[in-house]
Scaffold this motif. Sequence first.
Motif, PDB file in Angstrom:
ATOM      1  N   VAL A   2       0.833  -1.203   0.000  1.00 21.11           N
ATOM      2  CA  VAL A   2       0.000   0.000   0.000  1.00 21.11           C
ATOM      3  C   VAL A   2       0.868   1.253   0.000  1.00 21.11           C
ATOM      4  O   VAL A   2       0.483   2.285  -0.568  1.00 21.11           O
ATOM      5  N   ASP A   3       2.061   1.189   0.617  1.00 26.02           N
ATOM      6  CA  ASP A   3       2.976   2.336   0.535  1.00 26.02           C
ATOM      7  C   ASP A   3       3.458   2.550  -0.892  1.00 26.02           C
ATOM      8  O   ASP A   3       3.535   3.692  -1.371  1.00 26.02           O
ATOM      9  N   PHE A   4       3.770   1.458  -1.587  1.00 25.73           N
ATOM     10  CA  PHE A   4       4.190   1.557  -2.986  1.00 25.73           C
ATOM     11  C   PHE A   4       3.062   2.096  -3.860  1.00 25.73           C
ATOM     12  O   PHE A   4       3.274   2.952  -4.732  1.00 25.73           O
ATOM     13  N   ILE A   5       1.846   1.617  -3.624  1.00 25.45           N
ATOM     14  CA  ILE A   5       0.699   2.113  -4.393  1.00 25.45           C
ATOM     15  C   ILE A   5       0.497   3.602  -4.146  1.00 25.45           C
ATOM     16  O   ILE A   5       0.241   4.372  -5.083  1.00 25.45           O
ATOM     17  N   ARG A   6       0.621   4.031  -2.892  1.00 28.68           N
ATOM     18  CA  ARG A   6       0.511   5.462  -2.599  1.00 28.68           C
ATOM     19  C   ARG A   6       1.581   6.256  -3.333  1.00 28.68           C
ATOM     20  O   ARG A   6       1.327   7.374  -3.804  1.00 28.68           O
ATOM     21  N   ASP A   7       2.790   5.709  -3.419  1.00 27.51           N
ATOM     22  CA  ASP A   7       3.872   6.399  -4.124  1.00 27.51           C
ATOM     23  C   ASP A   7       3.550   6.561  -5.600  1.00 27.51           C
ATOM     24  O   ASP A   7       3.908   7.560  -6.220  1.00 27.51           O
ATOM     25  N   LEU A   8       2.859   5.575  -6.182  1.00 27.96           N
ATOM     26  CA  LEU A   8       2.495   5.636  -7.600  1.00 27.96           C
ATOM     27  C   LEU A   8       1.244   6.479  -7.846  1.00 27.96           C
ATOM     28  O   LEU A   8       1.210   7.291  -8.784  1.00 27.96           O
ATOM     29  N   LEU A   9       0.219   6.289  -7.017  1.00 30.16           N
ATOM     30  CA  LEU A   9      -1.114   6.821  -7.322  1.00 30.16           C
ATOM     31  C   LEU A   9      -1.584   7.910  -6.374  1.00 30.16           C
ATOM     32  O   LEU A   9      -2.623   8.523  -6.628  1.00 30.16           O
ATOM     33  N   GLY A  10      -0.850   8.139  -5.281  1.00 32.07           N
ATOM     34  CA  GLY A  10      -1.305   9.099  -4.289  1.00 32.07           C
ATOM     35  C   GLY A  10      -2.210   8.445  -3.258  1.00 32.07           C
ATOM     36  O   GLY A  10      -2.360   7.220  -3.205  1.00 32.07           O
ATOM     37  N   ASN A  11      -2.835   9.262  -2.443  1.00 28.37           N
ATOM     38  CA  ASN A  11      -3.693   8.741  -1.378  1.00 28.37           C
ATOM     39  C   ASN A  11      -5.066   8.382  -1.921  1.00 28.37           C
ATOM     40  O   ASN A  11      -5.708   9.195  -2.584  1.00 28.37           O
ATOM     41  N   PRO A  12      -5.556   7.179  -1.607  1.00 24.64           N
ATOM     42  CA  PRO A  12      -6.931   6.846  -1.988  1.00 24.64           C
ATOM     43  C   PRO A  12      -7.907   7.579  -1.080  1.00 24.64           C
ATOM     44  O   PRO A  12      -7.540   8.042   0.006  1.00 24.64           O
ATOM     45  N   SER A  13      -9.147   7.668  -1.521  1.00 23.96           N
ATOM     46  CA  SER A  13     -10.165   8.329  -0.698  1.00 23.96           C
ATOM     47  C   SER A  13     -10.834   7.369   0.271  1.00 23.96           C
ATOM     48  O   SER A  13     -11.534   7.796   1.194  1.00 23.96           O
ATOM     49  N   GLY A  14     -10.621   6.067   0.087  1.00 26.50           N
ATOM     50  CA  GLY A  14     -11.233   5.097   0.980  1.00 26.50           C
ATOM     51  C   GLY A  14     -10.678   3.707   0.737  1.00 26.50           C
ATOM     52  O   GLY A  14      -9.920   3.475  -0.214  1.00 26.50           O
ATOM     53  N   VAL A  15     -11.069   2.769   1.610  1.00 25.48           N
ATOM     54  CA  VAL A  15     -10.590   1.396   1.502  1.00 25.48           C
ATOM     55  C   VAL A  15     -11.686   0.454   1.992  1.00 25.48           C
ATOM     56  O   VAL A  15     -12.449   0.784   2.913  1.00 25.48           O
ATOM     57  N   HIS A  59       0.529   8.822   6.284  1.00 26.90           N
ATOM     58  CA  HIS A  59      -0.623   8.518   5.438  1.00 26.90           C
ATOM     59  C   HIS A  59      -0.673   7.031   5.085  1.00 26.90           C
ATOM     60  O   HIS A  59      -1.764   6.469   4.914  1.00 26.90           O
ATOM     61  N   THR A  60       0.488   6.378   4.978  1.00 34.44           N
ATOM     62  CA  THR A  60       0.491   4.922   4.813  1.00 34.44           C
ATOM     63  C   THR A  60      -0.090   4.256   6.050  1.00 34.44           C
ATOM     64  O   THR A  60      -0.894   3.317   5.949  1.00 34.44           O
ATOM     65  N   MET A  61       0.282   4.753   7.221  1.00 36.61           N
ATOM     66  CA  MET A  61      -0.259   4.204   8.460  1.00 36.61           C
ATOM     67  C   MET A  61      -1.755   4.480   8.583  1.00 36.61           C
ATOM     68  O   MET A  61      -2.509   3.638   9.093  1.00 36.61           O
ATOM     69  N   ALA A  62      -2.191   5.632   8.108  1.00 36.78           N
ATOM     70  CA  ALA A  62      -3.625   5.942   8.142  1.00 36.78           C
ATOM     71  C   ALA A  62      -4.401   4.986   7.249  1.00 36.78           C
ATOM     72  O   ALA A  62      -5.517   4.557   7.589  1.00 36.78           O
ATOM     73  N   LEU A  63      -3.817   4.621   6.112  1.00 37.43           N
ATOM     74  CA  LEU A  63      -4.462   3.666   5.215  1.00 37.43           C
ATOM     75  C   LEU A  63      -4.508   2.277   5.859  1.00 37.43           C
ATOM     76  O   LEU A  63      -5.534   1.577   5.785  1.00 37.43           O
ATOM     77  N   VAL A  64      -3.429   1.869   6.511  1.00 32.42           N
ATOM     78  CA  VAL A  64      -3.409   0.591   7.225  1.00 32.42           C
ATOM     79  C   VAL A  64      -4.481   0.574   8.308  1.00 32.42           C
ATOM     80  O   VAL A  64      -5.233  -0.402   8.458  1.00 32.42           O
ATOM     81  N   GLU A  65      -4.565   1.661   9.074  1.00 33.32           N
ATOM     82  CA  GLU A  65      -5.568   1.736  10.144  1.00 33.32           C
ATOM     83  C   GLU A  65      -6.977   1.638   9.567  1.00 33.32           C
ATOM     84  O   GLU A  65      -7.838   0.917  10.105  1.00 33.32           O
ATOM     85  N   ALA A  66      -7.224   2.348   8.468  1.00 32.22           N
ATOM     86  CA  ALA A  66      -8.547   2.312   7.846  1.00 32.22           C
ATOM     87  C   ALA A  66      -8.878   0.915   7.334  1.00 32.22           C
ATOM     88  O   ALA A  66     -10.036   0.480   7.394  1.00 32.22           O
ATOM     89  N   ALA A  67      -7.868   0.193   6.850  1.00 31.47           N
ATOM     90  CA  ALA A  67      -8.104  -1.180   6.386  1.00 31.47           C
ATOM     91  C   ALA A  67      -8.524  -2.081   7.538  1.00 31.47           C
ATOM     92  O   ALA A  67      -9.450  -2.899   7.403  1.00 31.47           O
ATOM     93  N   TYR A  68      -7.863  -1.958   8.680  1.00 29.37           N
ATOM     94  CA  TYR A  68      -8.262  -2.766   9.837  1.00 29.37           C
ATOM     95  C   TYR A  68      -9.643  -2.362  10.346  1.00 29.37           C
ATOM     96  O   TYR A  68     -10.436  -3.222  10.765  1.00 29.37           O
ATOM     97  N   GLU A  69      -9.941  -1.069  10.318  1.00 28.78           N
ATOM     98  CA  GLU A  69     -11.274  -0.630  10.729  1.00 28.78           C
ATOM     99  C   GLU A  69     -12.341  -1.185   9.791  1.00 28.78           C
ATOM    100  O   GLU A  69     -13.411  -1.631  10.223  1.00 28.78           O
ATOM    101  N   SER A  70     -12.051  -1.184   8.497  1.00 26.15           N
ATOM    102  CA  SER A  70     -12.984  -1.746   7.523  1.00 26.15           C
ATOM    103  C   SER A  70     -13.176  -3.238   7.764  1.00 26.15           C
ATOM    104  O   SER A  70     -14.301  -3.757   7.711  1.00 26.15           O
ATOM    105  N   ALA A  71     -12.077  -3.942   8.046  1.00 31.83           N
ATOM    106  CA  ALA A  71     -12.147  -5.387   8.255  1.00 31.83           C
ATOM    107  C   ALA A  71     -12.972  -5.755   9.485  1.00 31.83           C
ATOM    108  O   ALA A  71     -13.494  -6.878   9.575  1.00 31.83           O
ATOM    109  N   ALA A  72     -13.094  -4.830  10.429  1.00 35.00           N
ATOM    110  CA  ALA A  72     -13.849  -5.096  11.653  1.00 35.00           C
ATOM    111  C   ALA A  72     -15.347  -4.858  11.490  1.00 35.00           C
ATOM    112  O   ALA A  72     -16.128  -5.210  12.385  1.00 35.00           O
ATOM    113  N   LEU A  73     -15.752  -4.285  10.370  1.00 35.18           N
ATOM    114  CA  LEU A  73     -17.162  -3.969  10.135  1.00 35.18           C
ATOM    115  C   LEU A  73     -17.806  -5.021   9.241  1.00 35.18           C
ATOM    116  O   LEU A  73     -17.126  -5.640   8.412  1.00 35.18           O
TER     117      LEU A  73
END
Length: 351
Positions: free
Chosen positions: A189-202, A326-340
């Motif tokens: 996800v860090d590599f993807i952010r480097d290529l594409l920027g920050n996603p709006s959601g996960v 922002h990579t860590m924020a994306l990781v956190e959002a992924a775990y939050e999504s996985a819990a729902l």
Amino acid sequence: MIELRQTIELPEVLTPVVIYGAGSIVSDAHLPTYGRLGIPVAGIFDPDTAKAAALAERYGTSAFADMDAALSVPGVIHDLAVPPAAIPSILRALPDGATALIQKPMGSDLGAATEILTICRQKGLNAAMNFQLRYAPNALALKDAIAQGLLGDVVDFDAWLALDTPWHLWAFLAGLPRVEILLHSIHYVDFIRDLLGNPSGVHARTMGHPSSSVSNTRTSMMLDYGADVRCNLSINHNHAFGRKFQACEFRVTGTSGAAYMKMGVNLDYPEGEPDALWLNTGDGWEEVPLRGDWFLEAFEGRFAQVQRFAAGLEATLEGSVEDAWHTMALVEAAYESAALPMHPIKESPDA
């Protein structure tokens, strides 16, 4: 094949490094890479002084008796290769304005990442995170190909891993609640952010496997880049049926070309296989000769960029804590999504 950037040039004058930590990442990656690049190591500190002394003797440097001795060395880059929980205390002890390289992840969760970011801001530290996949030769080459317009506009990114990862090699993972995304897919996800920027959601799911004591070893993830870009990750570390149909690869598609990347280190780990990069820019597939692989050559690029910043050759410290948060924020959002729960499917109407 057009020339593509695969490395970062070191400055002529190299800044010495002080290393905090004497674990396997230091012995297997940091010190060998510093040796190949000719970067002087001023010394190693680890609370286990005997371990630090043995490692220092092996690599022709010295071990510090205590952390104060390590902190007192002037004009160095501080390499923090320590567990996430140890990062904040060392950062607080560093001289204001110091340059530091911090081993990933940036804490165990977003709260810890925010603490690290806050300390760095308060002390004016020039700190970068060692998310090094973006510096692998095939990753740098792909980024250069995209920058040169060889693929057109990127519209698809697919990461597909079907592996048999030997989790037993890391006994400490057995008790951790967060493993797969935080410690492995974080690179992707860090590599993807480097290529594409920050996603709006996960949208994500991460889970374990009946054969494993590790909490999560399989992940599905979809990143939201709007109406034109599709980005998916399918990660399975429990595909234990032989090498034949295992995979560790990315497929990146643009409006006028496509790329295929193989990350070989994860295949038949820890033996690994060579990385690969193939491009199709309209005249068929062509393999790009690579100068090396992820891990070790990726460390070269990471360390070289920090060296260039320390030498004043680059104004921006790439992969800084500001960016890595922002990579860590994306990781956190992924775990939050996985819990729902996922979106429910309607039941059939009563007869």
